[in-house]
Design an enzyme around this catalytic site. Structure first.
Site, PDB file in Angstrom:
ATOM      1  CG  ASP A 179      -0.254   0.034   2.541  1.00 12.69           C
ATOM      2  OD1 ASP A 179      -0.036   1.150   3.064  1.00 12.69           O
ATOM      3  OD2 ASP A 179       0.073  -1.040   3.086  1.00 12.69           O
ATOM      4  CG  ASP A 215      -5.996   4.274   7.958  1.00 10.04           C
ATOM      5  OD1 ASP A 215      -5.920   3.800   9.108  1.00 10.04           O
ATOM      6  OD2 ASP A 215      -5.013   4.722   7.335  1.00 10.04           O
ATOM      7  CD  GLU A 220      -3.249   4.413  10.933  1.00 11.32           C
ATOM      8  OE1 GLU A 220      -2.276   4.038  11.629  1.00 11.32           O
ATOM      9  OE2 GLU A 220      -3.241   4.408   9.682  1.00 11.32           O
TER      10      GLU A 220
END
Length: 225
Positions: A28, A119, A121
């Site tokens: 990625d 995502d 985080e």
């Protein structure tokens, strides 16, 4: 006895070879890599990678990666499987932000038959309230599901996270465990054998096993499934 030991060793070797045969390596890369060239993706393909996941958002800022259309188009010259991920700006309405992103990504040809990974985080980018965070993510996912179904699955949304991030942000809720998990665990090993269940997930679908790696004139993270 010795024949039995030899047979066990042979069976173990066969299992290892089978596991290696079905292991798929990928990468990625983030918005910060800029407009990654077709030649870079060709280099990555030659290096043995078989799939890529590209950041569609603009880091932690609101907005789409201005290079996303070009980067995905370049990647598709070498890879059939090119997903995207979104690092959300939770200071905005989930439905408004995600509607804008997904609509533009569809119109620009970025979303066709691929997946969208959320995502999750960085607790500093989220509310201190787990219930608020859960509601924001649910609204975001519901928005994607209402706008995009191109991947051919019941949902085209997956979740990127780890136990160390999911627990403080989402209080380890299991309400999203029906979605595919892209698990981040930097131990350098392309294996799922070290996975410890969290958030209702009993196994990951992808593992990000190594962070910033410089190769082919860019920087990538290493992934595996």
């Amino acid at each position: 006895f010795f024949l039995g030991v030899k047979m066990l060793k042979l069976a173990f070797l066969v299992l290892c070879l089978v596991a290696a045969t079905f292991a798929t390596e990928g990468f990625d890369l983030s918005y910060f890599q800029g407009d990654v060239s077709e030649s870079t993706f060709s280099c990555l393909k030659s290096a043995g990678y078989d799939f890529g996941i590209i950041e569609a958002s603009k880091g932690s800022e609101y907005g789409l990666n201005p290079y996303i259309s070009s980067v995905v188009a370049n990647a598709r010259h070498s890879f059939a499987n090119v997903d995207v991920y979104i690092f959300p700006d939770t200071s905005y309405s989930a439905s408004s932000e995600i509607t804008s992103y997904i609509t533009d990504l569809i119109n620009d040809g970025v979303l066709t038959t691929n997946m969208v990974w959320m995502d999750i985080e960085g607790s500093e980018y989220w509310s201190s309230s787990c219930s608020d965070n859960q509601n924001w993510l649910k609204e975001a996912i519901d928005t994607v599901n209402s706008l995009y179904k191109g991947c051919g699955l019941s949902t085209c949304v997956g979740i990127y996270s780890s136990e160390s991030q999911w627990s403080p942000i989402m209080c380890n809720t299991s309400m999203f465990s029906s979605y595919q998990l892209w698990w981040a665990y930097y131990n350098g090993g392309a294996t799922f054998s070290d996975f410890t269940p969290f958030g209702g997930w009993t196994k990951p679908n992808i593992k990000q096993y190594k962070g910033t790696t410089y190769t082919c004139s860019t920087a990538i993270d290493l992934d595996y499934y």
